[in-house]
Enzyme design. Structure first.
Site, PDB file in Angstrom:
ATOM      1  N   TYR A 314       0.984  -1.212   0.017  1.00 11.25           N
ATOM      2  CA  TYR A 314       0.063   0.115  -0.157  1.00 11.25           C
ATOM      3  C   TYR A 314       0.931   1.132   0.037  1.00 11.25           C
ATOM      4  O   TYR A 314       1.443   1.362   0.922  1.00 11.25           O
ATOM      5  CB  TYR A 314      -0.933  -0.132   1.323  1.00 11.25           C
ATOM      6  CG  TYR A 314      -2.121   0.754   1.241  1.00 11.25           C
ATOM      7  CD1 TYR A 314      -3.492   0.292   1.070  1.00 11.25           C
ATOM      8  CD2 TYR A 314      -1.774   2.263   1.519  1.00 11.25           C
ATOM      9  CE1 TYR A 314      -4.296   1.301   1.111  1.00 11.25           C
ATOM     10  CE2 TYR A 314      -2.880   3.158   1.516  1.00 11.25           C
ATOM     11  CZ  TYR A 314      -4.168   2.651   1.399  1.00 11.25           C
ATOM     12  OH  TYR A 314      -5.335   3.549   1.611  1.00 11.25           O
ATOM     13  N   TYR A 364      -5.236   5.236  -7.255  1.00  4.69           N
ATOM     14  CA  TYR A 364      -5.511   5.233  -5.591  1.00  4.69           C
ATOM     15  C   TYR A 364      -6.993   4.835  -5.450  1.00  4.69           C
ATOM     16  O   TYR A 364      -7.975   5.705  -5.562  1.00  4.69           O
ATOM     17  CB  TYR A 364      -5.293   6.418  -5.049  1.00  4.69           C
ATOM     18  CG  TYR A 364      -5.510   6.447  -3.618  1.00  4.69           C
ATOM     19  CD1 TYR A 364      -4.605   5.715  -2.653  1.00  4.69           C
ATOM     20  CD2 TYR A 364      -6.551   6.926  -2.936  1.00  4.69           C
ATOM     21  CE1 TYR A 364      -4.986   5.730  -1.110  1.00  4.69           C
ATOM     22  CE2 TYR A 364      -6.888   6.965  -1.527  1.00  4.69           C
ATOM     23  CZ  TYR A 364      -5.982   6.361  -0.800  1.00  4.69           C
ATOM     24  OH  TYR A 364      -6.274   6.171   0.573  1.00  4.69           O
TER      25      TYR A 364
END
Lengths: 410, 140
Positions: A314, A364
């Site tokens: 991430y 994202y």
């Protein structure tokens, strides 16, 4: 120059248990069988679609990918406050729901939806769980997290110190401390961003595709010194959905099953509220708060970091990729800067990281694109395919606990 | 080139929410004193102020002066104002060797930014909010 980093002595720092059967000690009975996604849009460009329209499109695509009908779904798994189960069932005509749960986290919980789905399948509570992640930042801009917060007696300190933006500002405090402690330079952060951009050059759906030079990186404006604009992830609209069912059923469906070999959400209590708190013990302050999750995942899967073929980390902010590489044992504490600068995270490196371009260069959608990429790598259909990938690590965001992760296996 | 000076963010319109556990901090701040809650049972400093000691679960605290602070980390933000000028704001974490484990999130002010370093000693002053005095720090 990357070979020396492979198979490190670090393997023994995780107390790796022998594997009891093919898919791990207590999991592997659940598999991801369907993946669906909308296109990825720059913030605001998904209009006039609503976020539920985006979710619906992703969910229908995931069902079709699996060779299922959306009416086969009887479970829902969310994170980041989730979505309305009732509205979804009305909208999509799902006849019954036997499981609906949300990981009690924001981006930290993204990989945790696989933990919820695996639990629902393994305990027989549901037969097919639809996992959903989506964002539409025109209505909810994550970069202004702190400004959007209702002030509380414990949370007012960010505001009074001038931290009125988002987590990028507080992770800048972590990044500077890390640089100071271990002599890491901005060139290391740059390499994380440049590597992500190298991966998106051939990806039509990625939002940032132009190759990036070190000079261009250094010319990027400082947003929260030492972090420049390019250290921050994109702001995206989009939705992704996954369908998880039993390993047994998965074998009869349309796609090569991707098994959930390990999944966890939780974390060390000392990590606490993470970037909202900033009082983590000194040693943990310069980490991604993922050591606890790493240990659990490796124990469940019965493997160690040297067995991971591709890591989907991430990447809301570039330094956190480096800290996760350390937390997950791909290199030693404090050596993450040298590690990435050796080329380790590139396609032919010791541990390829985010071959989809991640949050920094592709899109994202709060960790969802990382799960998609892990599935594509393990199906063997990824655009930047890592040859013979067998194990993929997926992480949720370094963020307040619970943080999460999963190891997937084909 | 002009030397950039860190200035405190404008907090005059900030209404600081308080509860029973944080009220003593703000009461001391009104008197110009920085006091931190220390567990009477085990001596552990807790932050932010709350109902339980995370080490021993005791509730009772003694409000204690932590001594001088140091910069643990910081970031530099440049905010463009309406008149075109740029305000340099330096949010920082202030650690106290005399109060192990507590880091205040507070800004550095009245300091040239090239004097702001991790480990630098700082001295305390105050910035007025709507209903509270906010601690700010200057590198000594």
């Amino acid at each position: 120059m990357t070979g020396g980093w492979r198979k490190p002595v670090l393997r023994h720092i995780f107390s790796v248990q022998p594997r009891l059967w093919r898919y791990g000690i207590n999991t592997g009975q659940a598999a991801i069988v369907g993946v669906g996604a909308t296109p990825y849009y720059f913030r605001g460009e998904s209009a006039p679609q609503t976020i539920y329209e985006l979710i619906g499109k992703a969910a229908l695509a995931a069902a079709a990918d699996a060779g299922l009908c959306i009416t086969d779904v009887d479970g829902l798994a969310f994170y980041a406050n989730g979505f309305e189960p009732g509205l979804l069932t009305e909208m999509l005509g799902i006849p019954e729901i036997n499981f609906a749960a949300t990981v009690a986290a924001q981006g930290g919980g993204s990989a945790g939806i696989l933990d919820l789905a695996a639990m629902a399948i393994e305990t027989g509570r549901a037969k097919a769980v639809l996992c959903i992640g989506a964002c539409q930042q025109s209505t909810r801009r994550y970069g202004l997290t702190f400004a959007n917060l209702v002030a509380t007696p414990n949370g007012i300190w960010s505001r009074t110190a001038g931290l009125t933006g988002g987590p990028g500002q507080t992770f800048a405090l972590v990044a500077r401390r890390y640089m100071h402690k271990f002599g890491v330079r901005r060139e290391a952060f740059a390499e994380v961003v440049m590597a992500s951009r190298a991966y998106t050059a051939n990806r039509p759906g990625a939002l940032r595709r132009k190759p990036l030079s070190l000079d261009e990186y250094m010319a990027s404006p400082m947003l929260a010194d030492p972090l420049c604009r390019l250290d921050f992830c994109l702001e995206t609209d989009g939705a992704l959905a996954f369908i998880v069912t039993s390993a047994e059923r998965a074998r009869d469906l349309a796609q090569r099953p991707v098994y959930i070999a390990a999944s966890a959400h939780g974390g060390s209590g000392d990590w606490g509220r993470s970037f909202f708190w900033l009082n983590m013990p000194d040693a943990m302050f310069t980490s991604a708060g993922a050591e606890h999750t790493a240990r659990r995942l490796y124990q469940q899967a019965g493997i160690g970091p040297a067995d991971i073929d591709v890591a989907l980390l991430y990447d809301h902010f570039s330094p956190l990729v480096i800290l996760q590489l350390e937390d997950y044992g791909f290199c030693r504490r404090g050596e993450g800067g040298d590690f990435v600068q050796s080329g380790a995270i590139r396609h032919n490196g010791a541990i390829p990281v985010n071959p989809h371009g991640g949050h920094l260069s592709e899109a994202y959608v709060i960790g969802m694109t990382h799960i998609r990429e892990a599935v594509e790598q393990l199906r063997g259909t990824a655009i930047n395919q890592i040859p013979n990938a067998q194990f993929a690590l997926v992480t949720g965001g370094p963020a307040p606990i619970p943080v999460s992760g999963a190891i997937l296996q084909n | 080139m002009n030397i950039e000076i860190a200035t405190a963010p404008d907090v005059r319109d900030v209404d600081v929410p308080k509860d029973a556990w944080t009220q003593p901090f703000w009461d001391a701040a009104e008197r110009g004193e920085l006091l931190l809650p220390r567990c009477v049972n085990c001596g552990h400093f807790r932050w932010p102020p709350g109902p339980f000691c995370p080490r021993c679960r005791s509730q009772t605290v003694a409000w204690t002066a932590p001594g001088a602070g140091q910069i643990y980390s910081f970031t530099i933000l440049r905010e463009k104002k309406d008149d075109g000028s740029v305000q340099v704001i330096v949010p920082a974490l202030i650690a106290f060797p005399g109060a192990d484990g507590v880091r205040l999130i507070a800004s550095i002010a009245a300091t040239p930014i090239d004097h702001i370093n991790i480990g630098a000693s700082v001295e305390l002053s105050w910035s007025p909010a709507k209903n509270a005095s906010i601690p700010i720090f200057r590198v000594t």
